[in-house]
Write a protein that holds these residues in place. Structure first.
Motif, PDB file in Angstrom:
ATOM      1  N   ASN A  92       0.818  -1.212   0.000  1.00 24.79           N
ATOM      2  CA  ASN A  92       0.000   0.000   0.000  1.00 24.79           C
ATOM      3  C   ASN A  92       0.849   1.259   0.000  1.00 24.79           C
ATOM      4  O   ASN A  92       0.542   2.240  -0.695  1.00 24.79           O
ATOM      5  CB  ASN A  92      -0.937  -0.011   1.203  1.00 24.79           C
ATOM      6  N   THR A 108       7.769   5.311 -11.624  1.00 22.28           N
ATOM      7  CA  THR A 108       7.175   4.509 -10.550  1.00 22.28           C
ATOM      8  C   THR A 108       8.216   3.765  -9.736  1.00 22.28           C
ATOM      9  O   THR A 108       7.915   3.253  -8.653  1.00 22.28           O
ATOM     10  CB  THR A 108       6.161   3.496 -11.112  1.00 22.28           C
ATOM     11  N   THR A 125      -0.528  -0.034 -12.383  1.00 20.98           N
ATOM     12  CA  THR A 125      -1.443   0.921 -11.755  1.00 20.98           C
ATOM     13  C   THR A 125      -1.284   2.300 -12.387  1.00 20.98           C
ATOM     14  O   THR A 125      -2.272   2.989 -12.675  1.00 20.98           O
ATOM     15  CB  THR A 125      -1.179   1.002 -10.243  1.00 20.98           C
ATOM     16  N   MET A 169       2.183  -4.547 -10.950  1.00 21.89           N
ATOM     17  CA  MET A 169       1.921  -3.810  -9.714  1.00 21.89           C
ATOM     18  C   MET A 169       1.957  -2.301  -9.974  1.00 21.89           C
ATOM     19  O   MET A 169       1.077  -1.776 -10.648  1.00 21.89           O
ATOM     20  CB  MET A 169       2.908  -4.259  -8.634  1.00 21.89           C
ATOM     21  N   LYS A 170       2.948  -1.569  -9.489  1.00 22.90           N
ATOM     22  CA  LYS A 170       2.938  -0.105  -9.603  1.00 22.90           C
ATOM     23  C   LYS A 170       2.921   0.374 -11.052  1.00 22.90           C
ATOM     24  O   LYS A 170       2.205   1.331 -11.390  1.00 22.90           O
ATOM     25  CB  LYS A 170       4.146   0.489  -8.884  1.00 22.90           C
ATOM     26  N   ASP A 210       2.107   1.713  -3.476  1.00 20.93           N
ATOM     27  CA  ASP A 210       1.037   2.154  -4.369  1.00 20.93           C
ATOM     28  C   ASP A 210       0.702   3.621  -4.177  1.00 20.93           C
ATOM     29  O   ASP A 210       0.308   4.315  -5.124  1.00 20.93           O
ATOM     30  CB  ASP A 210      -0.228   1.318  -4.141  1.00 20.93           C
ATOM     31  N   VAL A 243       2.165   6.197  -6.563  1.00 21.77           N
ATOM     32  CA  VAL A 243       1.844   6.170  -7.992  1.00 21.77           C
ATOM     33  C   VAL A 243       1.121   7.434  -8.458  1.00 21.77           C
ATOM     34  O   VAL A 243       1.503   8.020  -9.482  1.00 21.77           O
ATOM     35  CB  VAL A 243       1.041   4.906  -8.344  1.00 21.77           C
ATOM     36  N   GLU A 293       9.600  -2.269  -8.243  1.00 21.89           N
ATOM     37  CA  GLU A 293       8.367  -2.889  -7.772  1.00 21.89           C
ATOM     38  C   GLU A 293       8.581  -3.569  -6.414  1.00 21.89           C
ATOM     39  O   GLU A 293       9.712  -3.916  -6.055  1.00 21.89           O
ATOM     40  CB  GLU A 293       7.882  -3.932  -8.784  1.00 21.89           C
TER      41      GLU A 293
END
Length: 333
Positions: free
Chosen positions: A65, A217, A232, A228-229, A68, A71, A220
């Motif tokens: 989290n 980003t 997203t 993942m990122k 994320d 991002v 990962e």
């Protein structure tokens, strides 16, 4: 037995390429299983997730989290570039051209998803947005990993579907996927505008496209897992890009989706809610207007706001490229 070659991206292995695409970064046809070490930020190790396998479930989720949460900030840094891409798409669609997404793996699937969702949301013509996925439809459900290494396939797909004046958006987390670069290079020779959306601000292909959107980003949580990122970030950009295009083309009134088609009870109810929100009328009046307009939400909206009859509302929309605010201005003049 001779070992398969390993190469550090972006140095190409000499080999064959399709006519007009001799410089494409593709796996050598003589070594179809050649290894490539990709030099992209998403392939680096993330120190915050070291020993991820030793963490509690709660800590694993916290680390993901926290990663994320960075991002949206990275996406905000490329808003100017996304805006330029939006204007290119609007110009292409107004001129009767198309927007194409070319991608592989997760990136390609996101392109398919974005294109697929535009018709039910904005009633876009099927030909406006075309998604091309390395490996074909099967790759939506099952990884066809070698497909992304085939620059000639991307080149051929673009040659077969892209026309001058189109906009071609390449989707590649690393910024170097051969299938995507093959398509982008072919598109440029055909007279299309080109955009590369990736999670590698240092991608060498940046100089080969009209608009480069390199989102920073970083590494990962699971090293190299760009679902993942990176994914997203691409999803956020695609959402913003295609929605902004629809807004600029008049398919949104205020913040309401007014080009939708009611294909089920829920959507018909949403149409009535939109009319109530936009006009302040009662549910009964909104439903009656929609019925009189034969389910044409725009005609019902223009009729209710202007006080004109449905046929006059339709005529005003036809004269204003179906833009609600322009139609209302015509009726008010």
């Amino acid at each position: 037995m001779t070992a398969e070659p390993t190469r550090l991206d972006p140095t190409p292995v000499p080999g064959t390429a399709p006519a007009g695409a001799a410089d494409l970064d593709a796996t050598d046809a003589r070594h179809p299983r050649a290894a490539v070490r990709v030099a992209a930020p998403t392939e680096r190790s993330n120190p915050t997730s070291a020993d991820l396998d030793l963490m509690s479930t709660g800590d694993v989720l916290r680390v993901i989290n926290e990663a994320d949460s960075r991002v949206p900030v990275a996406v905000a840094a490329v808003h100017d570039e996304v805006g330029t891409a939006v204007e290119l798409a609007v110009a292409a669609l107004r001129d009767g051209r198309r927007v194409h997404y070319f991608g592989a793996g997760t990136s390609g699937r996101l392109g398919v998803l974005d294109a697929a969702e535009l018709s039910p949301t904005f009633n876009t013509p099927d030909h406006w947005f075309r998604a091309h996925l390395a490996g074909g439809p099967e790759a939506m459900w099952r990884a066809v990993e070698d497909a992304e290494d085939d620059a000639s396939a991307g080149h051929a797909e673009a040659q077969a579907s892209v026309r001058a004046g189109d906009l071609v958006v390449g989707l590649a987390a690393s910024g170097r996927t051969p299938y995507v670069l093959g398509a982008l290079r072919a598109a440029r020779t055909l007279g299309a505008s080109t955009v590369l959306l990736c999670a590698n601000p240092g991608a060498l292909a940046a100089d080969e496209v009209d608009v480069f959107i390199g989102i920073d980003t970083g590494p990962e949580v699971v090293t190299g897992s760009t679902r993942m990122k990176a994914a997203t970030a691409q999803k956020l950009v695609l959402n913003a890009f295609s929605t902004a295009v629809m807004v600029r083309l008049g398919r949104v009134y205020s913040n309401l989706m007014i080009d939708m088609v009611a294909t089920n009870a829920k959507l018909r109810g949403r149409m009535i809610s939109i009319l109530i929100e936009a006009t302040g009328r009662t549910e009964e009046v909104a439903e009656q207007a929609l019925t009189e307009a034969d389910g044409d939400l725009k005609a019902a909206l223009v009729s209710l706001v202007s006080g004109a009859g449905v046929e006059d509302a339709r005529a005003a929309l036809a004269r204003s490229a179906h833009r609600v605010r322009d139609a209302l201005a015509l009726l008010a003049s």
